[in-house]
Design a protein around this motif. Sequence first.
Motif, short mmCIF file in Angstrom:
data_model
loop_
_atom_site.label_atom_id
_atom_site.label_comp_id
_atom_site.label_asym_id
_atom_site.label_seq_id
_atom_site.Cartn_x
_atom_site.Cartn_y
_atom_site.Cartn_z
N TYR A 77 47.90 105.67 29.15
CA TYR A 77 47.08 106.43 28.20
C TYR A 77 46.90 105.68 26.89
N TRP A 78 48.00 105.26 26.28
CA TRP A 78 47.90 104.57 24.98
C TRP A 78 47.01 103.34 25.07
N GLN A 79 46.99 102.69 26.23
CA GLN A 79 46.23 101.46 26.40
C GLN A 79 44.74 101.70 26.66
N GLN A 80 44.30 102.97 26.63
CA GLN A 80 42.89 103.29 26.88
C GLN A 80 42.16 103.82 25.65
N ILE A 81 42.89 104.05 24.57
CA ILE A 81 42.31 104.74 23.42
C ILE A 81 42.56 103.98 22.13
N ASP A 82 41.89 104.43 21.07
CA ASP A 82 42.23 104.00 19.71
C ASP A 82 43.10 105.13 19.15
N PRO A 83 44.42 104.96 19.15
CA PRO A 83 45.30 106.04 18.73
C PRO A 83 45.31 106.29 17.23
N THR A 84 44.55 105.49 16.48
CA THR A 84 44.49 105.66 15.02
C THR A 84 43.25 106.45 14.58
N ASP A 85 42.45 106.91 15.52
CA ASP A 85 41.20 107.61 15.21
C ASP A 85 41.27 109.04 15.72
N ALA A 86 41.44 110.00 14.83
CA ALA A 86 41.56 111.40 15.21
C ALA A 86 40.21 112.11 15.34
N ASN A 87 39.13 111.44 14.96
CA ASN A 87 37.82 112.09 14.90
C ASN A 87 36.89 111.74 16.05
N GLY A 88 37.43 111.21 17.12
CA GLY A 88 36.64 110.82 18.28
C GLY A 88 37.15 109.49 18.79
N GLN A 89 36.42 108.90 19.70
CA GLN A 89 36.80 107.62 20.25
C GLN A 89 35.58 106.73 20.37
N PHE A 90 35.67 105.57 19.73
CA PHE A 90 34.62 104.57 19.77
C PHE A 90 33.33 105.19 19.25
N PHE A 91 32.20 105.11 19.96
CA PHE A 91 31.03 105.69 19.31
C PHE A 91 30.83 107.17 19.63
N GLY A 138 54.32 98.25 15.65
CA GLY A 138 53.51 97.42 14.78
C GLY A 138 52.22 96.93 15.42
N ARG A 139 51.92 97.40 16.60
CA ARG A 139 50.69 96.98 17.30
C ARG A 139 49.44 97.39 16.51
N PHE A 140 49.52 98.52 15.81
CA PHE A 140 48.39 99.03 15.03
C PHE A 140 48.80 99.10 13.57
N GLN A 141 47.87 98.76 12.68
CA GLN A 141 48.14 98.77 11.24
C GLN A 141 48.11 100.18 10.67
N SER A 181 36.11 96.28 24.58
CA SER A 181 36.49 95.20 23.66
C SER A 181 37.72 95.59 22.84
N PHE A 182 37.83 96.86 22.46
CA PHE A 182 39.01 97.33 21.74
C PHE A 182 40.27 97.15 22.59
N ILE A 183 40.19 97.52 23.85
CA ILE A 183 41.33 97.38 24.75
C ILE A 183 41.71 95.90 24.90
N ARG A 184 40.70 95.05 25.09
CA ARG A 184 40.98 93.62 25.21
C ARG A 184 41.66 93.08 23.95
N LYS A 185 41.17 93.51 22.79
CA LYS A 185 41.71 93.02 21.52
C LYS A 185 43.16 93.46 21.33
N HIS A 186 43.44 94.71 21.58
CA HIS A 186 44.76 95.25 21.24
C HIS A 186 45.79 95.18 22.37
N TRP A 187 45.34 94.97 23.61
CA TRP A 187 46.28 94.99 24.73
C TRP A 187 46.16 93.75 25.62
N SER A 188 45.61 92.67 25.10
CA SER A 188 45.44 91.46 25.92
C SER A 188 46.76 90.95 26.46
N ASP A 189 47.85 91.14 25.70
CA ASP A 189 49.16 90.68 26.19
C ASP A 189 49.60 91.43 27.45
N ILE A 190 49.13 92.65 27.62
CA ILE A 190 49.46 93.44 28.81
C ILE A 190 48.53 93.08 29.96
#
Length: 178
Positions: free
Chosen positions: A75-89, A121-124, A166-175
């Motif tokens: 689940y965490w690897q599919q979303i932007d967990p820092t955005d409470a107002n929706g996801q992506f566009f 620390g994965r997300f600022q 692209s968000f997933i690739r950027k933040h989870w490329s190590d996985i």
Amino acid sequence: MKVEKATFAGGCFWCMVKPFDEQPGIEKVISGYIGGTKENPTYEEVCSGTTGHTEAVQITFNPEVFPYERLLDVYWQQIDPTDANGQFFDRGVSYKPAIYYHDENQRQTALKSKKQLQESGRFQKPIVVEIIPATTFYPAEDYHQHYYKKNALHYNAYNEGSGRASFIRKHWSDIYEK
């Protein structure tokens, strides 16, 4: 065989099915609506923002094969967990991220998982995903179920075009590059 349910909201439900559907021990993944006030809402009603529902997926899984902790990792690897107002566009209440727990064990496990992600620390920015009790889940219309299989070209274009991939690739490329 023992099965349990897990319910996750992470923006457009089309993009939330495939990552879970491909895992061992997952019996089924259903796209639908949760958290609102209207019984049996339609897609159009939910998108209008008047029902209070959120697009979500409900997963029936075998915890002995694929434990809830691993579902949370996916689940965490599919979303932007820092955005409470929706996801992506996709913006608004119908696209907000949330973990809907079905029992106290899921609640405690989700809280622990959220804390670990925050401390990693994965997300600022802070992790803002709500962890709330599951309410009635209404399956979405048939044409939304397993959309990634039924309409692969449109699904892939949407997944890329929305910024999710692209968000997933950027933040989870190590996985994903292992």
